[in-house]
Design an enzyme around this catalytic site. Sequence first.
Site, PDB file in Angstrom:
ATOM      1  N   GLY A 176       0.178  -1.275  -0.302  1.00  0.00           N
ATOM      2  CA  GLY A 176      -0.139  -0.026  -0.002  1.00  0.00           C
ATOM      3  C   GLY A 176       0.884   1.127   0.043  1.00  0.00           C
ATOM      4  O   GLY A 176       1.954   1.249  -0.606  1.00  0.00           O
ATOM      5  N   GLY A 177       0.198   2.636   0.248  1.00  0.00           N
ATOM      6  CA  GLY A 177       1.314   3.544   0.487  1.00  0.00           C
ATOM      7  C   GLY A 177       2.370   3.258   1.636  1.00  0.00           C
ATOM      8  O   GLY A 177       2.992   3.936   1.323  1.00  0.00           O
ATOM      9  N   GLY A 411      25.473  13.821 -27.833  1.00  0.00           N
ATOM     10  CA  GLY A 411      24.815  14.233 -26.202  1.00  0.00           C
ATOM     11  C   GLY A 411      25.603  13.468 -24.851  1.00  0.00           C
ATOM     12  O   GLY A 411      25.997  14.262 -23.838  1.00  0.00           O
ATOM     13  N   ALA A 412      25.572  12.062 -24.996  1.00  0.00           N
ATOM     14  CA  ALA A 412      26.166  10.935 -24.523  1.00  0.00           C
ATOM     15  C   ALA A 412      27.377  12.125 -23.816  1.00  0.00           C
ATOM     16  O   ALA A 412      27.683  11.955 -22.699  1.00  0.00           O
ATOM     17  CB  ALA A 412      26.422   9.813 -24.816  1.00  0.00           C
TER      18      ALA A 412
HETATM   19  C1  HXC Z   1      -3.519  -4.271  11.661  1.00  0.00           C
HETATM   20  C2  HXC Z   1      -3.173  -6.329  11.448  1.00  0.00           C
HETATM   21  C3  HXC Z   1      -3.033  -5.826   9.898  1.00  0.00           C
HETATM   22  C4  HXC Z   1      -3.319  -4.501   9.807  1.00  0.00           C
HETATM   23  C5  HXC Z   1      -2.556  -7.847   9.929  1.00  0.00           C
HETATM   24  N1  HXC Z   1      -2.938  -7.821  10.805  1.00  0.00           N
HETATM   25  N2  HXC Z   1      -2.513  -6.636   8.623  1.00  0.00           N
HETATM   26  N3  HXC Z   1      -3.165  -5.475  12.288  1.00  0.00           N
HETATM   27  N4  HXC Z   1      -3.635  -3.674  10.739  1.00  0.00           N
HETATM   28  N5  HXC Z   1      -3.355  -4.315   8.473  1.00  0.00           N
HETATM   29  C6  HXC Z   1      -2.609  -8.554  12.300  1.00  0.00           C
HETATM   30  C7  HXC Z   1      -3.142  -9.832  11.929  1.00  0.00           C
HETATM   31  O1  HXC Z   1      -4.582 -10.201  12.602  1.00  0.00           O
HETATM   32  C8  HXC Z   1      -2.273 -10.764  12.373  1.00  0.00           C
HETATM   33  O2  HXC Z   1      -2.697 -10.519  13.904  1.00  0.00           O
HETATM   34  C9  HXC Z   1      -1.057 -10.710  12.279  1.00  0.00           C
HETATM   35  O3  HXC Z   1      -0.845  -9.192  11.148  1.00  0.00           O
HETATM   36  C10 HXC Z   1      -0.370 -11.053  11.152  1.00  0.00           C
HETATM   37  O4  HXC Z   1      -0.679 -11.273  10.342  1.00  0.00           O
HETATM   38  P1  HXC Z   1      -1.352 -12.772   9.218  1.00  0.00           P
HETATM   39  O5  HXC Z   1      -2.548 -12.217   8.429  1.00  0.00           O
HETATM   40  O6  HXC Z   1      -1.242 -13.479  10.441  1.00  0.00           O
HETATM   41  O7  HXC Z   1      -0.146 -13.177   9.105  1.00  0.00           O
HETATM   42  P2  HXC Z   1       0.258 -13.906   7.535  1.00  0.00           P
HETATM   43  O8  HXC Z   1      -0.235 -14.921   6.964  1.00  0.00           O
HETATM   44  O9  HXC Z   1       2.127 -13.861   7.551  1.00  0.00           O
HETATM   45  O10 HXC Z   1      -0.063 -12.134   6.263  1.00  0.00           O
HETATM   46  C11 HXC Z   1       0.647 -11.112   6.273  1.00  0.00           C
HETATM   47  C12 HXC Z   1      -0.240 -10.081   4.709  1.00  0.00           C
HETATM   48  C13 HXC Z   1      -1.375 -10.122   5.740  1.00  0.00           C
HETATM   49  C14 HXC Z   1       0.645 -10.697   3.958  1.00  0.00           C
HETATM   50  C15 HXC Z   1       0.679  -8.622   5.443  1.00  0.00           C
HETATM   51  O11 HXC Z   1      -1.939 -10.264   7.051  1.00  0.00           O
HETATM   52  C16 HXC Z   1      -2.632  -9.429   5.280  1.00  0.00           C
HETATM   53  O12 HXC Z   1      -2.614  -9.582   3.499  1.00  0.00           O
HETATM   54  N6  HXC Z   1      -2.474  -8.133   6.113  1.00  0.00           N
HETATM   55  C17 HXC Z   1      -3.535  -6.649   5.724  1.00  0.00           C
HETATM   56  C18 HXC Z   1      -2.627  -6.076   4.694  1.00  0.00           C
HETATM   57  C19 HXC Z   1      -3.619  -4.618   4.074  1.00  0.00           C
HETATM   58  O13 HXC Z   1      -4.035  -4.938   3.569  1.00  0.00           O
HETATM   59  N7  HXC Z   1      -3.090  -3.504   4.623  1.00  0.00           N
HETATM   60  C20 HXC Z   1      -3.333  -1.622   4.989  1.00  0.00           C
HETATM   61  C21 HXC Z   1      -2.298  -1.911   3.768  1.00  0.00           C
HETATM   62  S1  HXC Z   1      -3.449  -0.308   2.852  1.00  0.00           S
HETATM   63  P3  HXC Z   1      -3.053 -11.701  14.931  1.00  0.00           P
HETATM   64  O14 HXC Z   1      -3.135 -11.485  16.149  1.00  0.00           O
HETATM   65  O15 HXC Z   1      -3.573 -13.725  14.510  1.00  0.00           O
HETATM   66  O16 HXC Z   1      -1.704 -12.400  15.159  1.00  0.00           O
HETATM   67  C22 HXC Z   1      -2.202   0.517   3.906  1.00  0.00           C
HETATM   68  C23 HXC Z   1      -2.325   1.207   3.494  1.00  0.00           C
HETATM   69  C24 HXC Z   1      -0.507   2.892   3.971  1.00  0.00           C
HETATM   70  O17 HXC Z   1      -1.040   0.629   4.144  1.00  0.00           O
HETATM   71  C25 HXC Z   1      -1.929   4.140   3.477  1.00  0.00           C
HETATM   72  C26 HXC Z   1      -0.383   5.451   3.575  1.00  0.00           C
HETATM   73  C27 HXC Z   1      -0.023   6.520   3.209  1.00  0.00           C
END
Ligand code: HXC
Length: 521
Positions: A176-177, A411-412
């Site tokens: 993401g961001g 140019g290079a």
């Molecule tokens: C809070 C989160 C989380 C999130 C995962 N967890 N993503 N908690 N916010 N964004 C937690 C899970 O509930 C889990 O908790 C622990 O972290 C580990 O996650 P798993 O899924 O079990 O791990 P894994 O299988 O290794 O997968 C990792 C992952 C997946 C691929 C990153 O967790 C995932 O897809 N998460 C969502 C990613 C996402 O969409 N993020 C937002 C992106 S948008 P427990 O308690 O079970 O350990 C963004 C915008 C930023 O970031 C903008 C900035 C400008």
Amino acid sequence: MSDDTIAWMNELTAEMEERRKRIERGGGEARIKKQHDANKMTARERIDYLLDEGSFVELGVFTEHLGGDMMKGVEAPGEGVVAGYGQIDGRTVFIFSQDFTVLGGSLGKMHAQKIAKVMDLAVKTGAPIIGLNDSAGARIQEGVDSLSGYGEVFYRNAIYSGVVPQISAILGPCAGGAVYSPAITDFVLMSRGSSYMFITGPEVIKSVTKEEVSFEELGGADVHNRKSGVAHLEAEGDQAVLELIRELLSYLPQSAKEKPPLLNSRDPVNRETPEVLSIVHPDQRRPYHMHEVIKVMVDDQHFFEIQPEFAKNIICGFAHLGGQSVGIVANNPRFMAGTLNIDASDKAARFIRTCDCFNIPILTFVDVTGFLPGVAQEHSGIIRHGAKMLYAYAEASVPKITLITRKSYGGAYLAMNSRDMGADVVLAWPTSAVAVMGAEGAANIIYRREINSSDNPEAIRAAKIAEYKKNFDNPYSAAARGYIDDVIDPKDTRRQLIRHLRMLSDKTESRPYKKHGNIPL
Ligand code: HXC
């Protein structure tokens, strides 16, 4: 003090220790095991491995999450990030390390503020900031507060750019961001097989464009070190990435106010370099690896290449020469005949600016026929991208030395730091040639009428090519006009480079007042 008071004091201290230990355990044993099973170190193990032994001082240990309805009852030890400062080779660095075992290292508002705090201290004290990224992105439960947290970090990445070195290691997810914080920093390093970076993940891509792609194929270390140019370095596993960071820092100063550290090199300053005679063939059509030339010249033959797998037609990297840290930019005739294309221009321009930010002299090794011809290059903006190189060289006020090893055309020639673009010293080997273009192309254009109207066009063409070569395909016509300061014996190159570098070590060069320049992006 009474026994009761001492007992009370001990109780408070024990409670503090207990709280600290709970935080240091992060997300607990099961999640730590999962991290290890994925061949990843924990946030604290990474810090311990990277910094000089026992030097880490933690800040913000007892930070807790912001709260809010969705975070009720949720524990986030250390807020999912370990932050503080320590030493690398005895020099202070600031560091944050995201803890994937705590809510997936997701970034909440207080997590971001821990990072922002060490970034602020790095700038106030003048020391590099290192980010070890391993995070599932914005903490979903915190909503806009977590987005605001990212904003705090991005803002500092930009404002502190060029103030202190900023280094990002990607050691897990970065999606993401969130990718934009590392992308604004000076160097991005990735661990092979366990890290990835993308704006939108495979699921979203599938639903929007119907493309099916794995995490690795979309944004793994391979992709960003070879295709996209987002990353600068890669290594197998966390430890190898952390070792690269240690080495990278040895070429960099603590801040823009300082020069890089001088090394005590045992490699003799006057060492002759006859090896190059068997590397570079005087026939301009014979390719060679410019890496070999660079290695012969630099201290202990050690060259630390940046983006080695991206745009291989240009080489960028650090080395020491006579103990002095230098940035080297060089054409590589082994790939695409060393021509400049869009990716090469971007790679070199960025590297030149990085060197200039941090007072690292730039050495340019030239063997280039020109910019890469082609409709795709033109339509994708080679003009805009090539302009970045010209701009970056002209803008750089650090010592700039150019060595023309063989050909330098058109140019290079200008884009590779010629005299008029601000080179302080231009050297050339007797094998070199500076001209608007190669002899064959030039003769065909300027003598076209004579060639075409002749009974024996091939003989005339050959004669005209020979005539052009005699006049321009050598270093002496450029040297006669002051564009080259000296034509040197290739065997004497190392000594010459070091001598000129030392002469330039206190160089200052001012620029007219401006708010900031407007580099073509
Ligand atoms: C809070 C989160 C989380 C999130 C995962 N967890 N993503 N908690 N916010 N964004 C937690 C899970 O509930 C889990 O908790 C622990 O972290 C580990 O996650 P798993 O899924 O079990 O791990 P894994 O299988 O290794 O997968 C990792 C992952 C997946 C691929 C990153 O967790 C995932 O897809 N998460 C969502 C990613 C996402 O969409 N993020 C937002 C992106 S948008 P427990 O308690 O079970 O350990 C963004 C915008 C930023 O970031 C903008 C900035 C400008």
